[in-house]
Scaffold this motif. Structure first.
Motif, PDB file in Angstrom:
ATOM      1  N   PHE A 187      28.040   7.405  -6.282  1.00 20.30           N
ATOM      2  CA  PHE A 187      28.908   6.550  -5.288  1.00 20.30           C
ATOM      3  C   PHE A 187      29.985   5.697  -6.101  1.00 20.30           C
ATOM      4  N   LYS A 188      30.888   5.288  -5.532  1.00 19.33           N
ATOM      5  CA  LYS A 188      31.866   4.368  -6.007  1.00 19.33           C
ATOM      6  C   LYS A 188      32.398   3.352  -4.848  1.00 19.33           C
ATOM      7  N   TYR A 189      32.462   2.146  -5.244  1.00 16.11           N
ATOM      8  CA  TYR A 189      32.810   1.145  -4.164  1.00 16.11           C
ATOM      9  C   TYR A 189      33.836   0.207  -4.597  1.00 16.11           C
ATOM     10  N   SER A 233      37.230  -2.296   2.857  1.00 21.33           N
ATOM     11  CA  SER A 233      36.007  -1.915   2.213  1.00 21.33           C
ATOM     12  C   SER A 233      35.833  -0.416   2.021  1.00 21.33           C
ATOM     13  N   LEU A 239      33.776   2.771   0.443  1.00 20.04           N
ATOM     14  CA  LEU A 239      32.668   3.505  -0.173  1.00 20.04           C
ATOM     15  C   LEU A 239      33.004   5.069  -0.447  1.00 20.04           C
ATOM     16  N   ASP A 240      33.035   5.369  -1.593  1.00 15.05           N
ATOM     17  CA  ASP A 240      33.304   7.041  -1.940  1.00 15.05           C
ATOM     18  C   ASP A 240      31.950   7.652  -2.629  1.00 15.05           C
ATOM     19  N   LEU A 254      25.139   1.212   4.971  1.00 15.42           N
ATOM     20  CA  LEU A 254      25.142   2.118   4.098  1.00 15.42           C
ATOM     21  C   LEU A 254      24.329   3.354   4.755  1.00 15.42           C
ATOM     22  N   TRP A 312      26.921   4.820   6.897  1.00 15.14           N
ATOM     23  CA  TRP A 312      27.799   5.814   6.152  1.00 15.14           C
ATOM     24  C   TRP A 312      27.185   7.025   5.674  1.00 15.14           C
TER      25      TRP A 312
END
Length: 667
Positions: free
Chosen positions: A381-383, A401, A403-404, A525, A528
């Motif tokens: 994850f990367k945020y 925002s 989230l990747d 989350l 997502w």
């Protein structure tokens, strides 16, 4: 034979005579010092008292000072009393090694301290205290008064002065025995007792007991200090697990906190352009936190750390970009800015490196994100998050925002299988945190209504009001969330949510209904993961949503709702009936107040009908003729009609932004 050796041989007698003279003079000087050292000591003590009293509006009293040994001074009965205020300091004895050279200069420079039986008593009542004079300069004129007033608002200047004063007065060695510190703040008392605390060659060791709000914490302290480098690091730990409690936050914030070990450090400080920048680190081991707004049970963090670069200035505060937050294995880089003048401005940025998925799941504290306990996955994850608001220009608020997930694949679900909505499952309804009803969501339940047996009018009306882009976004609508933030800031309270249909579904199916900060993060989350990993289809998600949401008192699911209001099947609902049901989704129990004494819809639902039907027309969900024929009359043929509370219409038209959890405007 070398020239140097030849010189000593030829001048041997002269050299011996010179050495004898030098030693003689040294002995004479020593004798003079020895005979006059008490007089020199008293002179130096007098100079110290004068210097202190010239600098501070206080009275420094020293009962007796005398030599004990060659270079050891014993000082007794020391008190420090601010003008017109209670005594700040009282010490019975101070035994110190004094620099002989400093005595000749009329100064007292100590190398070693042994302080026994002392008390520091500080108090503050409203704006009056007996200690702030220590870091305030005396005003010597109008210019100085203006400068002093400016410095009062600059916490960087005040803190820099405190740090420099503290570090400049650290001796080579200190041994405190039985020292007490009491702070009385508006009737509340915090006391600390130091049975022993030593500083030797920069090493700190000690034991202390702190009592606050009838709670006493006994802890050990280890650390290091280097005054030249403005370095201070200390670790506090208790004898047993969870042995250190932080009672102050209970009164201030309604929270409880305890920990096994706490480390604090300052590694550098720079004061420039009236701004103080402090670099350091703090960490906690075995941290337990409880607050009803954070989570509904204890939150346990095995290891947490903050590397900080904090800047304080005149009405300005920031946590700079080099700061780092670590929660177990997960790392984030926060940046905060806060300005108070000329108007408040708040900025928050959070970034993360690529965090392995398992590291993130394992780092989530128990009690905080229970859904992810035991979850395993491949990938990372990367945020990134960016928020900024100028309180004088709230409408210009910015928020994004992202989230990747990279190569993400769930290999094992935790306490909740996020795919459960794809099959028949048991759903429990909660009211005020307590379960009130449980039913199956699926074909085994005769009240379950498949997606294609629900009126398109109803499906489209609800999405138009609640989440117009449900079928195109990935579970999170930044524009809607931004508008909810703007509305809530303007109102000064939570009047408008930012939840999408997917977020409402997750809240009902997977989570409790308690409104906590962490539940919203957990909710986002889960959404997502479901949306981005395609754990369910949009149609199935909406089908489940329509079959579990509340439509009235103990009325759940679209079939019960259609029957309760109109004695119809969901497929038979008209456009007006569908818009009525859509209007009550945010507050389903308030339908009883929607009608006046004549049985007509009041102002708010009429306005809602006009707005929703207009937006449905814009999106091509109804025809112009259907829109033109919309009536504001609704006949409740079902049982719901028996519970209407008809009153005169005094309803004020609500702001469009307050109508529903998701905005009714185009973005």
């Amino acid at each position: 034979m070398s020239k140097i050796k030849q010189f000593f041989v030829r001048n041997k007698k002269k050299i011996l005579i010179g050495l004898g003279v030098f030693l003689g003079l040294l002995l004479v000087a020593f004798a003079i010092f020895f005979l006059n050292r008490e007089r020199l000591l008293q002179y130096a003590v007098k100079k110290v008292v004068q210097k202190v009293e010239n600098r501070y509006p206080a009275d420094l009293q020293i009962g007796k000072a005398q030599f004990k040994g060659l270079a050891t001074v014993l000082v007794t009965d020391i008190s420090f009393v601010p003008e017109n205020q209670p005594k700040l300091l009282q010490i019975d004895t101070v035994e110190a090694t004094v620099s002989v050279r400093s005595l000749f200069l009329g100064r007292l420079v100590f190398k070693q301290f042994d302080v026994a039986n002392g008390d520091v008593t500080a108090f503050k009542q409203d704006s009056v205290d007996n200690f702030s004079f220590l870091y305030k300069k005396k005003a010597t004129g109008e210019e100085e008064k203006t400068k002093d007033a400016k410095e009062k608002s600059n916490y960087g200047t005040i803190l820099n002065r405190l740090i420099e004063t503290a570090f400049e007065n650290v001796p080579d060695g200190v041994n405190f025995r039985n020292l007490g510190v009491i702070f009385q703040n508006n009737g509340r008392t915090i006391s600390m007792r130091l049975p022993t605390l030593t500083v030797e060659d920069g090493q700190i060791q000690g034991r202390m007991a702190i009592t606050t709000d009838s709670i006493t914490n006994t802890m050990y302290v280890n650390g290091v200090i280097d005054p030249d480098e403005y370095l201070l690091a200390a670790k506090m730990y208790a004898e047993k697990a969870g042995g250190i409690q932080v009672p102050y936050i209970q009164q201030k914030f309604g929270a409880t906190m305890r920990f096994d070990t706490l480390s604090l450090s300052i590694t550098d400080k720079v004061f420039k352009n009236d701004q103080l920048t402090i670099t350091g680190e703090s960490s906690a081991h075995g941290l337990v936190l409880n607050h009803p707004k954070i989570a509904d049970e204890d939150v346990f963090v095995k290891n947490g750390a903050l590397k900080y670069v904090i800047t304080l200035g005149n009405h300005y505060y920031s946590l700079d970009t080099l700061s780092e937050v670590r929660v177990n294995k997960a790392v984030f880089y926060p940046q905060l800015t806060y300005e108070t003048r000329p108007n408040r401005k708040i900025g928050v940025k959070i970034d993360s490196p690529n965090i392995p998925a398992n590291d993130l799941f394992e780092s989530m504290p128990p009690g905080l994100f229970d859904t992810f306990q035991g979850m395993r996955a491949n990938g990372s994850f990367k945020y990134h998050m960016d928020f900024y608001v100028d309180m004088a220009k709230v409408d210009s608020l910015t928020f994004n925002s992202d989230l990747d997930g990279q190569n993400l694949e769930i290999t094992q679900f935790g306490e909740q299988d996020l795919r459960k909505i794809n099959r028949e499952f048991e759903h429990t309804v909660y009211e005020n945190g307590k379960p009130t009803r449980t039913f199956l969501v699926g074909p085994s339940n005769p009240n379950f209504t498949p997606y294609n047996q629900i009126s398109n009018y109803l499906k489209n009306a609800i999405l138009t009001a609640e989440d117009p882009r449900f079928f195109t976004h990935k579970g999170f609508h930044e524009g809607a969330f931004r508008h909810s933030l703007i509305t809530n800031i303007k109102e000064g309270s939570f009047v408008r949510g930012g939840s999408t249909v997917a977020m409402q579904l997750v809240k009902n199916v997977y989570l409790t209904r308690k409104k906590t900060i962490t539940r919203k993060v957990e909710e986002a989350l889960i959404v997502w993961l479901i949306e981005n990993l395609n754990l369910s289809t949009k149609q199935r998600m909406y089908e489940v949503y329509l079959n579990i949401i509340e439509w009235g008192p103990n009325i759940y699911g679209v079939k019960e709702g259609a029957q309760f209001y109109f004695s119809k099947r969901p497929s038979e609902l008209t456009l007006e009936e569908s818009m009525f049901m859509a209007s009550i989704v945010p507050k389903p129990k308030q339908y009883r107040t929607y009608f006046n004494q004549y049985g007509e819809l009041r102002a708010y639902p009429r306005y809602f009908f006009n707005l929703i039907s207009g937006n449905m027309l814009k999106r091509g969900l109804i025809s112009p003729s259907e829109h033109a024929s919309v009536s504001s009359y609704v006949n409740l043929n079902g049982r719901a009609g028996n519970f209407i509370m008809a009153k005169p219409d005094t309803t004020q038209i609500m702001d469009t932004l307050q109508l529903a959890p998701i905005d009714l405007l185009d973005f």
